[in-house]
Design a protein around this motif. Structure first.
Motif, PDB file in Angstrom:
ATOM      1  N   GLU A 118       0.608  -1.008  -0.361  1.00  0.00           N
ATOM      2  CA  GLU A 118      -0.373   0.278   0.064  1.00  0.00           C
ATOM      3  C   GLU A 118       0.725   1.278   0.329  1.00  0.00           C
ATOM      4  N   MET A 119       0.006   2.488  -0.814  1.00  0.00           N
ATOM      5  CA  MET A 119       1.427   3.570  -0.433  1.00  0.00           C
ATOM      6  C   MET A 119       0.131   4.535  -0.121  1.00  0.00           C
ATOM      7  N   ALA A 120       1.441   5.884   0.632  1.00  0.00           N
ATOM      8  CA  ALA A 120       0.538   6.893   1.700  1.00  0.00           C
ATOM      9  C   ALA A 120       1.583   7.747   1.226  1.00  0.00           C
ATOM     10  N   LEU A 121       0.451   8.543   0.822  1.00  0.00           N
ATOM     11  CA  LEU A 121       1.286  10.563   1.192  1.00  0.00           C
ATOM     12  C   LEU A 121       1.276  11.198   2.342  1.00  0.00           C
ATOM     13  N   ILE A 122       1.616  11.031   2.690  1.00  0.00           N
ATOM     14  CA  ILE A 122       1.583  12.171   3.962  1.00  0.00           C
ATOM     15  C   ILE A 122       2.355  13.633   4.909  1.00  0.00           C
ATOM     16  N   CYS A 123       1.353  14.128   4.784  1.00  0.00           N
ATOM     17  CA  CYS A 123       2.197  15.668   5.041  1.00  0.00           C
ATOM     18  C   CYS A 123       1.927  15.533   6.446  1.00  0.00           C
ATOM     19  N   VAL A 124       3.234  16.220   6.323  1.00  0.00           N
ATOM     20  CA  VAL A 124       3.833  16.465   8.099  1.00  0.00           C
ATOM     21  C   VAL A 124       3.766  17.862   8.516  1.00  0.00           C
ATOM     22  N   ARG A 125       3.159  18.906   9.458  1.00  0.00           N
ATOM     23  CA  ARG A 125       3.520  19.755   9.582  1.00  0.00           C
ATOM     24  C   ARG A 125       5.508  20.128  10.181  1.00  0.00           C
ATOM     25  N   THR A 126       6.165  20.722   9.842  1.00  0.00           N
ATOM     26  CA  THR A 126       7.549  20.419  10.214  1.00  0.00           C
ATOM     27  C   THR A 126       8.292  21.868  10.698  1.00  0.00           C
ATOM     28  N   LYS A 127       8.192  21.910  11.871  1.00  0.00           N
ATOM     29  CA  LYS A 127       8.701  23.024  12.931  1.00  0.00           C
ATOM     30  C   LYS A 127      10.181  23.050  12.645  1.00  0.00           C
ATOM     31  N   PRO A 128      11.138  23.444  12.408  1.00  0.00           N
ATOM     32  CA  PRO A 128      12.448  23.437  12.543  1.00  0.00           C
ATOM     33  C   PRO A 128      12.800  22.282  12.801  1.00  0.00           C
ATOM     34  N   GLU A 129      12.505  22.195  14.446  1.00  0.00           N
ATOM     35  CA  GLU A 129      13.407  21.774  15.064  1.00  0.00           C
ATOM     36  C   GLU A 129      13.188  20.563  14.985  1.00  0.00           C
ATOM     37  N   HIS A 130      12.034  19.551  14.760  1.00  0.00           N
ATOM     38  CA  HIS A 130      11.516  18.751  14.057  1.00  0.00           C
ATOM     39  C   HIS A 130      12.242  17.985  12.360  1.00  0.00           C
ATOM     40  N   ARG A 131      12.457  18.511  11.804  1.00  0.00           N
ATOM     41  CA  ARG A 131      13.032  17.806  10.549  1.00  0.00           C
ATOM     42  C   ARG A 131      13.845  16.648  10.844  1.00  0.00           C
ATOM     43  N   ALA A 132      14.550  17.221  11.524  1.00  0.00           N
ATOM     44  CA  ALA A 132      15.871  16.287  11.550  1.00  0.00           C
ATOM     45  C   ALA A 132      15.268  14.839  11.771  1.00  0.00           C
ATOM     46  N   GLU A 133      14.185  14.631  12.939  1.00  0.00           N
ATOM     47  CA  GLU A 133      13.774  13.663  13.145  1.00  0.00           C
ATOM     48  C   GLU A 133      12.977  12.626  12.130  1.00  0.00           C
ATOM     49  N   VAL A 134      11.818  13.664  11.527  1.00  0.00           N
ATOM     50  CA  VAL A 134      11.571  13.299  10.345  1.00  0.00           C
ATOM     51  C   VAL A 134      11.767  12.835   9.071  1.00  0.00           C
ATOM     52  N   LEU A 135      13.001  13.692   9.003  1.00  0.00           N
ATOM     53  CA  LEU A 135      13.951  12.780   8.083  1.00  0.00           C
ATOM     54  C   LEU A 135      14.659  11.378   8.061  1.00  0.00           C
ATOM     55  N   ARG A 136      14.873  11.037   9.652  1.00  0.00           N
ATOM     56  CA  ARG A 136      15.322  10.464  10.028  1.00  0.00           C
ATOM     57  C   ARG A 136      13.843   9.200   9.807  1.00  0.00           C
ATOM     58  N   ILE A 137      13.378   9.449  10.204  1.00  0.00           N
ATOM     59  CA  ILE A 137      12.086   8.269  10.580  1.00  0.00           C
ATOM     60  C   ILE A 137      11.361   7.840   8.616  1.00  0.00           C
ATOM     61  N   VAL A 138      11.917   9.440   8.014  1.00  0.00           N
ATOM     62  CA  VAL A 138      11.294   8.423   6.870  1.00  0.00           C
ATOM     63  C   VAL A 138      12.336   7.441   6.408  1.00  0.00           C
ATOM     64  N   ASP A 139      13.646   7.840   6.669  1.00  0.00           N
ATOM     65  CA  ASP A 139      14.966   6.666   6.109  1.00  0.00           C
ATOM     66  C   ASP A 139      14.518   5.311   6.554  1.00  0.00           C
ATOM     67  N   ILE A 140      14.880   5.803   8.051  1.00  0.00           N
ATOM     68  CA  ILE A 140      14.212   4.104   8.395  1.00  0.00           C
ATOM     69  C   ILE A 140      12.677   3.682   7.399  1.00  0.00           C
ATOM     70  N   PHE A 141      12.185   3.901   6.934  1.00  0.00           N
ATOM     71  CA  PHE A 141      10.935   3.013   6.607  1.00  0.00           C
ATOM     72  C   PHE A 141      11.054   3.232   5.030  1.00  0.00           C
ATOM     73  N   ARG A 142      12.408   3.901   4.804  1.00  0.00           N
ATOM     74  CA  ARG A 142      12.771   3.714   3.265  1.00  0.00           C
ATOM     75  C   ARG A 142      11.442   4.694   2.270  1.00  0.00           C
ATOM     76  N   GLY A 143      11.075   5.963   3.266  1.00  0.00           N
ATOM     77  CA  GLY A 143      10.535   6.376   2.484  1.00  0.00           C
ATOM     78  C   GLY A 143      11.355   7.880   1.454  1.00  0.00           C
ATOM     79  N   LYS A 144      10.627   8.728   1.163  1.00  0.00           N
ATOM     80  CA  LYS A 144      11.203   9.379   0.047  1.00  0.00           C
ATOM     81  C   LYS A 144      10.551  10.953   0.878  1.00  0.00           C
TER      82      LYS A 144
END
Lengths: 162, 566
Positions: free
Chosen positions: A88-114
């Motif tokens: 299944e594919m999902a497109l997820i739009c996430v609110r990203t304050k500057p302090e969260h960007r690194a964490e979001v990128l990490r999560i995306v990486d773990i799940f092999r997202g883009k």
């Protein structure tokens, strides 16, 4: 009798009204649809519908038989999970304050997202996997703030013999 | 019209295919969207029966299909013409009657614009047709019509609707005759699995108290002779569903009568006591099974049906057999020929004598008083017609009394709206049956409520000079609902009193028919004799006991052994 989740895959005539017949069958007979995916196959005359439902074995038997009875339905199979690839594919739009960007990128990486879209206050993430994987990433992103989400519903194919 | 290609209009293609399919009679009602088709129809030898309502056209085609064994065909206009067919189509769908219903549609350029007399009839009838089509190009028309007939009559039969926009009927296309229809996704299973069949034989050999439950599928597949041979050879008693009346001779000593809510005592008791139940062409409707857990609870159930969805839908079965009833019974008969059942009469003695005992204790009965009993009317009709009439019914008490007190020795003689239960079915169905069988006596057994639902068809009867006989069991009530109110709703007769019924004698006369009325039991036979002997149509109005109930009765959802007996 216990209910369980089933992925049903079917080939249907690619004609107007065929999807309405399938969906109408489910609503008219009180069967439920959890997700639904429709697209053309390599033959423009044939579409594949992938449908997820939860039912007990007797109801499941009726669903399959009733689908086979529809004139425009060419082939129906109840997919055994172990013998099929399900995605299944999902497109997820996430609110990203500057302090969260690194964490979001990490999560995306773990799940092999883009990350497929960025802005000053958001990322749109594309992620593919089985249902469990999508649920997991959604749960991790929720505390950070999901603005919008679009999921395709499951598609599946039987594995070919090795 | 041979194999040469030619350019025809859509309307001409429709007429050509109808004639190729052997259609010589259609039922319908014209209108704006089908004027072109009607214009073309006028130039063919096809006979058109103009009903006074589109619903009646479909019921008439239904009655015609059952009495002739052919596909019934209807032609109506778009919008209200199309929506008026829905009840008739839904009834035919439930009863598996082969129909092709052609509806007109607004021109393709206007579809979706809410045009005058536009309705999405394909959308509306999707769940109550076997299949339906909206034809968008004249080029597709002949293929669609061929498929429509093929689908309607094959497998488990049913109604097929073909929606033809006005420009498609007027447009032209090259037409060449196709004889075979091949559809990759539609292939009914006619031949049963042989290994499963062998298991049926051993189940029969093991059984001590076997019986057969036969339904409409036996009649549809013309398997009555095979069923009768099968039952007699194995000495298995036979009960039938409402739709199966006549599938097995009603006067045969093995016949148990109807099963279910208003079934006979012996049929319900036997079904509950049997150790093998062979269902043939039935779908175990809730009106038959009552409480499903208690239904045939001591029995192994074999279920023979051409429609796989009928099997294991309502009851669990020991042995499913998907196949055509006739072919399956032929195979079974061939197999039992080779088997020595020994002294079968001796083996069945206890079982059949038990049934004979039930027959005695729970015989259908009613009190004869100074008021006419509806059962007496049907019984007298049965006697006077020697059981040979084609009976159509309306729905409610009249239908049940007809089923209980008229005994059918032949299939296709009892024409009723079984599954959907349509009040107003009997009169137009009688029209269709009479047109299919012009020499046969056709009687509509009606109630005073349901006869009024399509009473306008008396005009159709007059126009075509049809000698249809109408027997009204007039209790000035919506009797079946009143009966439920009496038994289960503390006699609160909410909205079932029909006191101000018309004078049916005058009504008959207004339509040029004979009108007769009986108010005492002494008059019943003479009124029936006079009405039946009259050369034309007759309405016979019997003022029956207002309070009479249909018994036995199993309350909805109760086990079928829990019968109220008078």
């Amino acid at each position: 009798m216990t209910e369980s989740k089933h992925v049903i895959t079917m080939l249907v005539d690619n004609q107007p009204g065929v999807l309405a017949r399938v969906v109408g069958l489910f609503s008219g007979r009180g069967f439920n649809i959890e997700s639904l995916c429709v697209a053309e196959t390599t033959s423009p005359e044939v579409s594949r519908i992938t449908l997820v439902t939860t039912a007990d074995p007797l109801v499941m038997e009726q669903i399959i038989k009733q689908l086979r009875k529809l004139i425009n339905v060419i082939k129906v199979r109840d997919m055994d999970k172990s013998k099929a690839v399900q995605r299944e594919m999902a497109l997820i739009c996430v609110r990203t304050k500057p302090e969260h960007r690194a964490e979001v990128l990490r999560i995306v990486d773990i799940f092999r997202g883009k990350i497929v879209d960025t802005g000053s206050e958001h990322y749109i993430i594309e992620v593919t996997g089985d249902e469990g994987k999508l649920t997991a990433i959604i749960n991790l992103l929720k505390p950070i703030g999901i603005k919008k989400i679009a999921r395709t519903g499951t598609v599946a194919l039987f594995r070919e013999p090795k | 019209m041979e194999n040469t290609e030619k350019t025809l209009t859509g309307a001409q293609i429709l007429m050509t295919v109808l004639q190729e399919e052997g259609v010589d009679t259609i039922f319908g009602f014209p209108g704006g969207a089908v004027i072109d088709i009607y214009d073309e129809l006028d130039r063919t030898p096809i006979r058109h029966i103009l009903t006074r309502h589109e619903q009646a056209a479909v019921h008439a085609a239904d009655g015609y299909a059952r009495a002739s064994g052919k596909v019934g065909v209807c032609l109506v206009t778009s919008g209200p013409g199309a929506t008026n067919t829905v009840t008739g189509i839904a009834s035919a769908y439930m009863d598996s009657i082969p129909l092709v219903v052609v509806t007109g549609q607004v021109p393709t350029s206007l579809i979706g614009n809410d045009a005058f007399q536009e309705v999405d009839i394909v959308g509306i009838t999707r769940p109550c047709t076997k299949h339906n089509y909206l034809v968008k190009r004249t080029d597709d028309l002949s293929k669609v019509l061929k498929e429509a007939f093929h689908i309607a009559r094959s497998g488990r039969p049913g109604p097929v609707l073909v929606d033809i926009p006005k420009d498609v009927a007027k447009g032209k296309a090259v037409y060449s005759r196709m004889d075979a229809t091949q559809m990759k996704s539609y292939n009914p299973t006619y031949h049963p699995n042989m290994r499963q069949l062998e298991k049926v034989i051993s189940l029969i050999q093991e059984a001590k108290r076997p019986m057969i439950f036969a339904g409409g599928g036996v009649i549809l597949s013309k398997a009555s002779a095979e069923l009768t041979a099968f039952a007699r050879k194995t000495q298995m008693p036979v009960t039938t569903s409402l739709m199966g009346m006549g599938a097995f001779p009603g006067t045969d000593s093995l016949c148990l009568g109807m099963l279910g809510m208003h079934g006979t005592y012996r049929a319900n008791m036997a079904t509950s006591a049997c150790d093998l139940l062979i269902g043939v062409g039935v779908r175990f409707d809730d009106r038959v099974t009552g409480k499903t857990d208690a239904f045939a609870s001591q029995a192994k159930i074999v279920h023979i049906d051409i429609d796989p969805t009928s099997i294991r839908k309502n009851v669990l079965v020991t042995l499913p057999l998907v196949g055509d009833c006739k072919i399956t019974l032929q195979e079974l008969n061939r197999m039992i020929e080779r088997i020595d059942f020994g002294n079968i009469a001796e083996q069945r003695r206890d079982w059949l004598s038990q049934i004979a005992q039930w027959k005695e204790t729970g015989a259908l009965d009613y009190d004869q008083t100074t008021i006419i009993k509806p059962q007496y009317v049907v019984e007298t009709l049965y006697r006077l017609t020697q059981g040979k009439a084609i009976i159509t019914t309306e729905v409610g008490q009249n239908q049940m009394w007809a089923a209980q007190y008229y005994h059918f020795d032949e299939p296709d003689h009892f024409i009723t709206s079984g599954g959907l239960g349509v009040m107003g079915f009997g009169l137009p169905a009688a029209i269709g049956a009479q047109i299919a069988q012009p020499e046969h006596l056709v009687v509509d057994i009606a109630g005073d409520g349901s006869i009024q639902m399509n009473i306008q068809e008396m005009a159709t009867i007059r126009q075509y000079g049809l000698p249809v006989k109408i027997v009204i069991l007039n209790n000035r009530y919506l009797g079946m609902v009143r009966q439920w109110q009496e038994l289960f709703y503390d006699k609160r007769y909410s909205c079932t009193d029909m006191e101000s019924a018309p004078d049916f004698v005058k009504l008959a006369e207004a339509y040029g028919a004979l009108g007769l009325k009986a108010t005492t039991p002494e008059e019943v036979e003479s009124v029936l004799r006079e009405g039946l002997a009259a050369p034309g149509a007759a309405i016979m109005d019997f003022w029956v006991d207002r309070q009479e109930c249909v018994y036995p009765m199993v309350p909805a959802g109760a086990p079928i052994t829990e019968m109220l007996l008078v």
